[in-house]
Design a protein around this motif. Structure first.
Motif, PDB file in Angstrom:
ATOM      1  N   GLY A 254       0.800  -1.215   0.000  1.00 37.37           N
ATOM      2  CA  GLY A 254       0.000   0.000   0.000  1.00 37.37           C
ATOM      3  C   GLY A 254       0.833   1.265   0.000  1.00 37.37           C
ATOM      4  O   GLY A 254       1.106   1.872  -1.041  1.00 37.37           O
ATOM      5  N   VAL A 255       1.286   1.653   1.188  1.00 37.34           N
ATOM      6  CA  VAL A 255       2.010   2.921   1.354  1.00 37.34           C
ATOM      7  C   VAL A 255       3.291   2.957   0.525  1.00 37.34           C
ATOM      8  O   VAL A 255       3.592   3.956  -0.144  1.00 37.34           O
ATOM      9  CB  VAL A 255       2.331   3.153   2.843  1.00 37.34           C
ATOM     10  CG1 VAL A 255       3.186   4.394   3.010  1.00 37.34           C
ATOM     11  CG2 VAL A 255       1.046   3.280   3.645  1.00 37.34           C
ATOM     12  N   VAL A 256       4.064   1.900   0.557  1.00 32.88           N
ATOM     13  CA  VAL A 256       5.349   1.902  -0.155  1.00 32.88           C
ATOM     14  C   VAL A 256       5.132   2.075  -1.660  1.00 32.88           C
ATOM     15  O   VAL A 256       5.868   2.823  -2.326  1.00 32.88           O
ATOM     16  CB  VAL A 256       6.141   0.619   0.151  1.00 32.88           C
ATOM     17  CG1 VAL A 256       7.390   0.540  -0.739  1.00 32.88           C
ATOM     18  CG2 VAL A 256       6.548   0.582   1.615  1.00 32.88           C
ATOM     19  N   GLN A 257       4.115   1.409  -2.207  1.00 32.27           N
ATOM     20  CA  GLN A 257       3.854   1.558  -3.640  1.00 32.27           C
ATOM     21  C   GLN A 257       3.418   2.982  -3.979  1.00 32.27           C
ATOM     22  O   GLN A 257       3.793   3.535  -5.023  1.00 32.27           O
ATOM     23  CB  GLN A 257       2.783   0.559  -4.077  1.00 32.27           C
ATOM     24  CG  GLN A 257       3.175  -0.897  -3.880  1.00 32.27           C
ATOM     25  CD  GLN A 257       4.522  -1.227  -4.527  1.00 32.27           C
ATOM     26  OE1 GLN A 257       4.759  -0.914  -5.690  1.00 32.27           O
ATOM     27  NE2 GLN A 257       5.410  -1.849  -3.751  1.00 32.27           N
ATOM     28  N   ALA A 258       2.635   3.596  -3.095  1.00 34.83           N
ATOM     29  CA  ALA A 258       2.229   4.984  -3.312  1.00 34.83           C
ATOM     30  C   ALA A 258       3.447   5.910  -3.282  1.00 34.83           C
ATOM     31  O   ALA A 258       3.541   6.871  -4.067  1.00 34.83           O
ATOM     32  CB  ALA A 258       1.216   5.405  -2.249  1.00 34.83           C
ATOM     33  N   LEU A 259       4.383   5.624  -2.392  1.00 36.26           N
ATOM     34  CA  LEU A 259       5.594   6.432  -2.319  1.00 36.26           C
ATOM     35  C   LEU A 259       6.466   6.246  -3.568  1.00 36.26           C
ATOM     36  O   LEU A 259       7.122   7.187  -4.039  1.00 36.26           O
ATOM     37  CB  LEU A 259       6.396   6.074  -1.059  1.00 36.26           C
ATOM     38  CG  LEU A 259       5.799   6.556   0.262  1.00 36.26           C
ATOM     39  CD1 LEU A 259       6.552   5.936   1.438  1.00 36.26           C
ATOM     40  CD2 LEU A 259       5.851   8.076   0.357  1.00 36.26           C
TER      41      LEU A 259
END
Length: 309
Positions: free
Chosen positions: A146-151
């Motif tokens: 989730g978060v890492v892919q968005a980053l």
């Protein structure tokens, strides 16, 4: 002046000696503790029953079979002392051959045995540690997906902006990853400190903000308020596990009382991940968890200091 016999010092310190023995060995020391009880008090036998089975026997083993007690003991009758662990009945200590003067010592010993039975077994502790490690691994996977892919997307957008690409697009990507990160952090934090109902209402609001269906809540407020902090936390995390994943169907939560238990029914949501792990956590609180298609039922003891009759 009437002289009375001095108290039996050996008997007075006996509960402490048994407590020390059980603190070192836990349930594995129950048999030795009963041998000590019989020897020091001169009993005919001592039998511990709990959880529907025989836990320890010392003295005459015949007394462990209640149906075979056809002749009363010559040196005293049978005394049954209830044991409690974690606010619940944990079993019975039955002794044969006790004198009336020994009743106080036997009651203190029964209290010590109840504490020993409330102590988690080593296997349970290991399972809980394994569950905590597995939970951390799952959290890392969710953050990565989730978060890492968005980053990563935000990083590519920023690189493109540096080379003359769209600055607003880069800003939007950073903002999206920030929202995703804040949402993830919110769900990681404990929410049951102020009670289960307040935590579920906050969770429902968060779901609605994210565009999902809010929780359907049918909660007996006094029952929810009478849960211990660990039990409320477990119930909240259980609802979270099936309601938060993206695309989860709507979830209905009902909380009611069943005798000395609080019962949480959860209908809908995604299938519960790693049910065995949740069962381990539930057992540690003295509860039960039933997992069926589309429904979860969690039963946990009420906190006796908070519950009303």
């Amino acid at each position: 002046m009437v002289r009375t016999a001095p108290p039996d010092v050996t008997a007075l310190v006996l509960p402490g000696r048994i407590a020390e023995l059980l603190a070192d060995h836990g349930e594995l020391g129950l048999t030795e503790a009963h041998d000590l009880l019989v020897d020091e008090l001169g009993l005919r036998s001592a039998v511990l029953r709990g959880g529907g089975r025989l836990r320890a026997v010392a003295g005459e083993a015949l007394d462990a079979v209640a149906a075979m007690r056809v002749v009363p003991a010559a040196d005293g009758g049978t005394v049954d002392l209830p044991l409690r662990a974690g606010g619940r009945g944990a079993g019975t200590l039955s002794v044969v051959g006790a004198r009336p003067s020994q009743l106080a010592v036997l009651r203190a010993t029964a209290a010590v045995l109840g504490l020993a039975l409330s102590r988690p077994a080593a296997g349970t502790v290991h399972e809980l540690l394994d569950a905590a490690e597995a939970d951390a691994d799952d959290t890392a996977d969710r953050l990565h997906d989730g978060v890492v892919q968005a980053l990563v997307v935000a990083r590519y957008a920023a690189d493109a902006a540096v080379r003359g690409g769209s600055v607003p697009a880069a800003r939007d990507a950073v903002q999206a990853s920030l929202v995703e990160l804040r949402r993830a952090v919110w769900h990681l934090r404990p929410r049951a400190d102020q009670g289960l109902l307040a935590a579920l209402r906050l969770l429902s609001e968060r779901l609605q903000e994210a565009g999902a269906t809010p929780l359907g809540l049918v909660v007996d407020e006094p029952v929810a308020a009478a849960l211990s902090r660990p039990a409320a936390g477990l119930a909240y995390r259980l609802v979270q596990a099936v309601a938060v994943p993206e695309g989860a169907p709507s979830v209905r939560v009902a909380v009611r009382r069943d005798g000395r238990l609080a019962v949480l029914d959860v209908d809908g949501g995604v299938p519960l991940p790693a049910p065995a792990r949740w069962t381990t956590k539930t057992r540690a609180l003295g509860g039960t968890l039933t997992v069926s298609d589309g429904r979860l039922r969690l039963s946990v003891p009420l906190d006796r200091t908070k519950a009303t009759p």
